[in-house]
Design a protein around this motif. Structure first.
Motif, PDB file in Angstrom:
ATOM      1  N   ALA A 109       0.823  -1.208   0.000  1.00 46.91           N
ATOM      2  CA  ALA A 109       0.000   0.000   0.000  1.00 46.91           C
ATOM      3  C   ALA A 109       0.861   1.264   0.000  1.00 46.91           C
ATOM      4  N   ALA A 110       1.923   1.268   0.820  1.00 49.38           N
ATOM      5  CA  ALA A 110       2.811   2.426   0.862  1.00 49.38           C
ATOM      6  C   ALA A 110       3.496   2.640  -0.489  1.00 49.38           C
ATOM      7  N   SER A 111       3.811   1.538  -1.166  1.00 49.10           N
ATOM      8  CA  SER A 111       4.446   1.634  -2.485  1.00 49.10           C
ATOM      9  C   SER A 111       3.473   2.202  -3.512  1.00 49.10           C
ATOM     10  N   CYS A 112       2.194   1.853  -3.382  1.00 54.67           N
ATOM     11  CA  CYS A 112       1.176   2.450  -4.260  1.00 54.67           C
ATOM     12  C   CYS A 112       1.134   3.965  -4.056  1.00 54.67           C
ATOM     13  N   PHE A 125      12.964   5.446  -8.916  1.00 57.15           N
ATOM     14  CA  PHE A 125      12.116   5.433  -7.723  1.00 57.15           C
ATOM     15  C   PHE A 125      10.719   4.911  -8.056  1.00 57.15           C
ATOM     16  N   GLY A 126      10.162   5.375  -9.176  1.00 56.77           N
ATOM     17  CA  GLY A 126       8.829   4.947  -9.571  1.00 56.77           C
ATOM     18  C   GLY A 126       8.766   3.454  -9.849  1.00 56.77           C
ATOM     19  N   LEU A 127       9.759   2.938 -10.553  1.00 58.16           N
ATOM     20  CA  LEU A 127       9.796   1.515 -10.853  1.00 58.16           C
ATOM     21  C   LEU A 127       9.994   0.688  -9.582  1.00 58.16           C
ATOM     22  N   LEU A 128      10.747   1.221  -8.628  1.00 55.81           N
ATOM     23  CA  LEU A 128      10.936   0.528  -7.354  1.00 55.81           C
ATOM     24  C   LEU A 128       9.600   0.436  -6.602  1.00 55.81           C
ATOM     25  N   CYS A 129       8.834   1.525  -6.624  1.00 56.55           N
ATOM     26  CA  CYS A 129       7.520   1.509  -5.975  1.00 56.55           C
ATOM     27  C   CYS A 129       6.595   0.503  -6.657  1.00 56.55           C
ATOM     28  N   TYR A 130       6.621   0.471  -7.982  1.00 62.66           N
ATOM     29  CA  TYR A 130       5.806  -0.490  -8.730  1.00 62.66           C
ATOM     30  C   TYR A 130       6.213  -1.918  -8.368  1.00 62.66           C
ATOM     31  N   LEU A 134       3.864  -4.738  -6.188  1.00 62.95           N
ATOM     32  CA  LEU A 134       3.542  -6.061  -6.713  1.00 62.95           C
ATOM     33  C   LEU A 134       3.965  -7.146  -5.719  1.00 62.95           C
ATOM     34  N   VAL A 135       5.174  -7.016  -5.170  1.00 64.45           N
ATOM     35  CA  VAL A 135       5.659  -7.997  -4.199  1.00 64.45           C
ATOM     36  C   VAL A 135       4.778  -7.984  -2.948  1.00 64.45           C
ATOM     37  N   GLY A 136       4.431  -6.796  -2.465  1.00 65.18           N
ATOM     38  CA  GLY A 136       3.601  -6.686  -1.278  1.00 65.18           C
ATOM     39  C   GLY A 136       2.237  -7.320  -1.466  1.00 65.18           C
ATOM     40  N   PHE A 137       1.639  -7.095  -2.622  1.00 69.91           N
ATOM     41  CA  PHE A 137       0.308  -7.654  -2.898  1.00 69.91           C
ATOM     42  C   PHE A 137       0.335  -9.179  -2.906  1.00 69.91           C
ATOM     43  N   TRP A 138       1.235  -9.753  -3.707  1.00 72.35           N
ATOM     44  CA  TRP A 138       1.251 -11.208  -3.862  1.00 72.35           C
ATOM     45  C   TRP A 138       1.770 -11.922  -2.618  1.00 72.35           C
TER      46      TRP A 138
END
Length: 446
Positions: A109-112, A125-130, A134-138
């Motif tokens: 959520a924080a990455s979103c 930075f943007g790609l790291l958040c993306y 994805l990792v956090g969700f799955w």
């Protein structure tokens, strides 16, 4: 608060509510708003809608924008595939899995929310958040799913699992419509910058995910088992996967089916992940609002997928699981060939409808077919499905990497879509090799 008893309606609803909380990631970030936003940042088109520049630079290297996002996606799924067995072992033996669920939820959520600051200047930075979203969700799903046998009796599990899916669909559609209203009518909300509503959509996704998940956390138990996190516990998931792999030597039917599933699922998941990017770059939206058209297409896929799953189930009851899967794979081949020639919005809508028709069907039928092939009396179904999930994620990694490479070479997603037909063809060939024995010999619904 006092722990609710297993099977409690309030406890079951609280568990299912996490679907309402986290499914906004799948629809807003993975499928619609983010792909549109990413394309707007990295693509330059002329007045007629033709792409004239779609290259981005990272670490001093030039990447096709689609190839770059596919590589990041593949890397994220690779990380998930590697850590999932570790997480499964933790979820099974350690009594604090709610904390692990919270950690990956908050990470995603924080990455979103961090995507608010995504720009070409802050590309890394943007790609790291993306990547982290994805990792956090799955990864959070590993712990979320592991709660099901803890909070529900076997006869309750199918119903509450389906309820969670339904709640997730409704919640994500509500937020997507709200985001769409902001994006298309930003002046209504007092925004002067038309890009601000899109960025705020990322923030809303993260806040929604964190906020509504608190209902789940309030009622879910901390965890059942309370063993220490030892080396044996940590590697337990890998030992179970190894055990399942060895068991396939005595189950030729399941072994041959998994080979087929691995190949065609690779193509299915790749198409689903790149559908929006294809619509952005390969469809001429001149005279129409591309954002509206793309979001309508995604909603169309979601709606048709429900009907498609029902139709596929009925077909399998008449034709059998394997025969139906072969038919669906052939249908996918037709979709990929058709997509190669798609240029207009109407053609894209038709393609979206066709994808929806077989998207839900092939996923639900694949899983139920696998379930039917498990040895009679199998008690450790969790380990078998852990193997199934890891196989699927590794397939996504390979599919996204190949898609990125083909797109980088040819400079067009069209060739990548056409390339994927080879995987469906191989999938059909391998499905024809699966023995029709046991439960699959009976023509019954999946």
């Amino acid at each position: 608060m006092r722990q609710l008893p297993k099977g409690s309606k309030k406890l079951l609803n609280a568990w299912a509510f996490y679907d309402w909380a986290n499914s906004v990631y799948s629809l807003v970030i993975a499928s619609t708003i983010f792909p549109i936003f990413y394309a707007a940042l990295t693509i330059v088109k002329d007045e007629e809608g033709t792409v004239i520049h779609d290259t981005v630079q990272l670490f001093g290297l030039d990447f096709n924008n689609d190839s770059l996002i596919s590589y990041v996606t593949a890397l994220a799924f690779l990380v998930v595939a590697v850590i999932s067995p570790f997480l499964s072992g933790i979820a099974d033996y350690v009594g604090n899995k709610k904390n692990f669920l919270k950690f990956f939820c908050y990470l995603g959520a924080a990455s979103c929310i961090g995507l608010y600051w995504f720009s070409v200047e802050n590309l890394l930075f943007g790609l790291l958040c993306y990547f982290l979203a994805l990792v956090g969700f799955w990864a959070s799903l590993v712990f979320y799913n592991s709660y099901l046998p803890d909070i529900a009796f076997p006869e309750q599990q199918d119903k509450i699992s389906a309820k969670g899916f339904s709640m997730g669909y409704i919640g994500s559609v509500i937020l997507l419509i709200l985001c769409l209203l902001m994006v298309l009518n930003y002046q209504w909300f007092g925004f002067e910058d038309e890009g601000m509503p899109t960025r705020l959509s990322f923030v809303l996704t993260g806040v929604w995910w964190i906020g509504f998940s608190q209902i789940t956390y309030y009622y879910l138990p901390k965890g059942n088992k309370k063993e220490k996190l030892t080396k044996d516990v940590l590697f337990n998931g890998f030992r179970e996967l190894k055990m399942i792999w060895k068991s396939f030597e005595n189950n030729l039917q399941l072994k041959k089916y998994l080979r087929a599933f691995f190949v065609y699922s690779m193509a299915v998941q790749t198409v689903m992940l790149i559908a929006t990017y294809f619509g952005i770059e390969e469809v001429n939206w001149t005279g129409q609002d591309a954002t509206t058209g793309l979001i309508v297409s995604i909603l169309l896929i979601q709606l048709v997928a429900v009907a498609g799953a029902t139709i596929t189930s009925r077909l399998s009851s008449k034709m059998g699981n394997i025969q139906t899967l072969i038919l669906v794979n052939v249908f996918w081949i037709g979709i990929c060939i058709y997509a190669y020639f798609v240029k207009t919005p109407m053609q894209f809508y038709i393609a979206a409808g066709l994808v929806g028709l077989v998207m839900g069907g092939i996923q639900t039928l694949s899983r139920s077919t696998y379930s039917k092939m498990l040895p009679e009396g199998t008690l450790d179904t969790t380990s078998y499905f852990s193997f199934y999930d890891v196989s699927e994620k590794i397939g996504i990694v390979i599919g996204m990497l190949l898609y990125g490479i083909v797109t980088q070479i040819f400079g067009s997603i069209r060739f990548s879509i056409l390339f994927l037909t080879a995987f469906f063809l191989v999938g059909v060939f391998l499905l024809l090799k699966v023995p029709r024995t046991g439960k699959l010999a009976k023509k019954r619904a999946a």
